[in-house]
Design a protein around this motif. Sequence first.
Motif, PDB file in Angstrom:
ATOM      1  N   LEU A  21       0.839  -1.189   0.000  1.00 20.43           N
ATOM      2  CA  LEU A  21       0.000   0.000   0.000  1.00 20.43           C
ATOM      3  C   LEU A  21       0.876   1.241   0.000  1.00 20.43           C
ATOM      4  O   LEU A  21       1.935   1.244   0.625  1.00 20.43           O
ATOM      5  CB  LEU A  21      -0.878   0.042   1.258  1.00 20.43           C
ATOM      6  N   PRO A  22       0.422   2.290  -0.640  1.00 20.74           N
ATOM      7  CA  PRO A  22       1.133   3.566  -0.497  1.00 20.74           C
ATOM      8  C   PRO A  22       1.107   3.997   0.975  1.00 20.74           C
ATOM      9  O   PRO A  22       0.145   3.699   1.701  1.00 20.74           O
ATOM     10  CB  PRO A  22       0.333   4.539  -1.358  1.00 20.74           C
ATOM     11  N   ALA A  23       2.158   4.676   1.400  1.00 15.14           N
ATOM     12  CA  ALA A  23       2.237   5.122   2.799  1.00 15.14           C
ATOM     13  C   ALA A  23       1.033   5.968   3.186  1.00 15.14           C
ATOM     14  O   ALA A  23       0.520   5.856   4.308  1.00 15.14           O
ATOM     15  CB  ALA A  23       3.536   5.901   3.030  1.00 15.14           C
ATOM     16  N   SER A  24       0.540   6.787   2.260  1.00 14.53           N
ATOM     17  CA  SER A  24      -0.612   7.643   2.581  1.00 14.53           C
ATOM     18  C   SER A  24      -1.860   6.810   2.862  1.00 14.53           C
ATOM     19  O   SER A  24      -2.655   7.155   3.741  1.00 14.53           O
ATOM     20  CB  SER A  24      -0.879   8.629   1.443  1.00 14.53           C
ATOM     21  N   VAL A  25      -2.036   5.697   2.141  1.00 20.54           N
ATOM     22  CA  VAL A  25      -3.191   4.823   2.382  1.00 20.54           C
ATOM     23  C   VAL A  25      -3.037   4.147   3.743  1.00 20.54           C
ATOM     24  O   VAL A  25      -4.014   4.040   4.493  1.00 20.54           O
ATOM     25  CB  VAL A  25      -3.340   3.770   1.251  1.00 20.54           C
ATOM     26  N   HIS A  26      -1.842   3.738   4.089  1.00 23.18           N
ATOM     27  CA  HIS A  26      -1.606   3.119   5.400  1.00 23.18           C
ATOM     28  C   HIS A  26      -1.908   4.114   6.518  1.00 23.18           C
ATOM     29  O   HIS A  26      -2.551   3.759   7.514  1.00 23.18           O
ATOM     30  CB  HIS A  26      -0.173   2.603   5.502  1.00 23.18           C
ATOM     31  N   ARG A  27      -1.470   5.352   6.353  1.00 23.69           N
ATOM     32  CA  ARG A  27      -1.776   6.373   7.366  1.00 23.69           C
ATOM     33  C   ARG A  27      -3.281   6.570   7.496  1.00 23.69           C
ATOM     34  O   ARG A  27      -3.807   6.708   8.604  1.00 23.69           O
ATOM     35  CB  ARG A  27      -1.089   7.694   7.012  1.00 23.69           C
ATOM     36  N   ASP A  28      -3.986   6.561   6.364  1.00 25.23           N
ATOM     37  CA  ASP A  28      -5.442   6.719   6.405  1.00 25.23           C
ATOM     38  C   ASP A  28      -6.115   5.529   7.085  1.00 25.23           C
ATOM     39  O   ASP A  28      -7.100   5.699   7.806  1.00 25.23           O
ATOM     40  CB  ASP A  28      -6.003   6.920   5.002  1.00 25.23           C
ATOM     41  N   ASN A  40     -17.115   3.658  18.404  1.00 22.32           N
ATOM     42  CA  ASN A  40     -17.830   2.555  19.041  1.00 22.32           C
ATOM     43  C   ASN A  40     -16.989   1.743  20.022  1.00 22.32           C
ATOM     44  O   ASN A  40     -17.416   0.684  20.460  1.00 22.32           O
ATOM     45  CB  ASN A  40     -18.452   1.639  17.979  1.00 22.32           C
ATOM     46  N   GLY A  41     -15.811   2.226  20.339  1.00 24.58           N
ATOM     47  CA  GLY A  41     -14.993   1.554  21.342  1.00 24.58           C
ATOM     48  C   GLY A  41     -14.351   0.270  20.855  1.00 24.58           C
ATOM     49  O   GLY A  41     -13.726  -0.438  21.625  1.00 24.58           O
ATOM     50  N   GLN A  42     -14.483  -0.057  19.572  1.00 22.63           N
ATOM     51  CA  GLN A  42     -13.921  -1.288  19.023  1.00 22.63           C
ATOM     52  C   GLN A  42     -12.532  -0.993  18.473  1.00 22.63           C
ATOM     53  O   GLN A  42     -12.379  -0.417  17.413  1.00 22.63           O
ATOM     54  CB  GLN A  42     -14.820  -1.832  17.902  1.00 22.63           C
ATOM     55  N   ARG A  43     -11.515  -1.406  19.224  1.00 22.05           N
ATOM     56  CA  ARG A  43     -10.145  -1.250  18.728  1.00 22.05           C
ATOM     57  C   ARG A  43      -9.871  -2.364  17.730  1.00 22.05           C
ATOM     58  O   ARG A  43     -10.189  -3.513  17.977  1.00 22.05           O
ATOM     59  CB  ARG A  43      -9.150  -1.313  19.870  1.00 22.05           C
ATOM     60  N   ILE A  44      -9.299  -1.981  16.604  1.00 18.14           N
ATOM     61  CA  ILE A  44      -9.085  -2.952  15.527  1.00 18.14           C
ATOM     62  C   ILE A  44      -7.736  -2.681  14.868  1.00 18.14           C
ATOM     63  O   ILE A  44      -7.327  -1.539  14.746  1.00 18.14           O
ATOM     64  CB  ILE A  44     -10.236  -2.878  14.491  1.00 18.14           C
ATOM     65  N   ASP A  45      -7.076  -3.749  14.465  1.00 21.14           N
ATOM     66  CA  ASP A  45      -5.848  -3.634  13.699  1.00 21.14           C
ATOM     67  C   ASP A  45      -6.212  -2.989  12.354  1.00 21.14           C
ATOM     68  O   ASP A  45      -7.114  -3.477  11.665  1.00 21.14           O
ATOM     69  CB  ASP A  45      -5.259  -5.026  13.494  1.00 21.14           C
ATOM     70  N   PRO A  46      -5.549  -1.905  11.967  1.00 22.58           N
ATOM     71  CA  PRO A  46      -5.893  -1.244  10.711  1.00 22.58           C
ATOM     72  C   PRO A  46      -5.900  -2.184   9.501  1.00 22.58           C
ATOM     73  O   PRO A  46      -6.726  -2.018   8.599  1.00 22.58           O
ATOM     74  CB  PRO A  46      -4.818  -0.164  10.558  1.00 22.58           C
ATOM     75  N   ALA A  47      -5.038  -3.179   9.472  1.00 20.99           N
ATOM     76  CA  ALA A  47      -5.003  -4.116   8.341  1.00 20.99           C
ATOM     77  C   ALA A  47      -6.310  -4.896   8.221  1.00 20.99           C
ATOM     78  O   ALA A  47      -6.705  -5.285   7.121  1.00 20.99           O
ATOM     79  CB  ALA A  47      -3.833  -5.077   8.493  1.00 20.99           C
TER      80      ALA A  47
END
Length: 81
Positions: A21-28, A40-47
């Motif tokens: 992924l482009p770095a900008s997409v990863h940051r987003d 909603n309090g749901q912590r999730i791995d961005p991937a």
Amino acid sequence: MPKLRIGALPDDKPVKITAELPASVHRDLIAYAEALARENGQRIDPAKLIAPMLARFMATDRGFAKARRANHPPRAGGGEG
């Protein structure tokens, strides 16, 4: 804050793929995961957001839906194919 398009993530058996992924997409993705946690309090791995985002994109892409229907016409009896 506006309602986010991605809600709770379903528990589904994954198929592993590797993508760059482009770095900008990863940051987003990281920012979206943080917004989801605030909403909603749901912590999730961005991937883990990638699959539901792609699914949502494909589900709402009218051109894709039209092409899919053209390649897979409904079966006899009115069921989807």
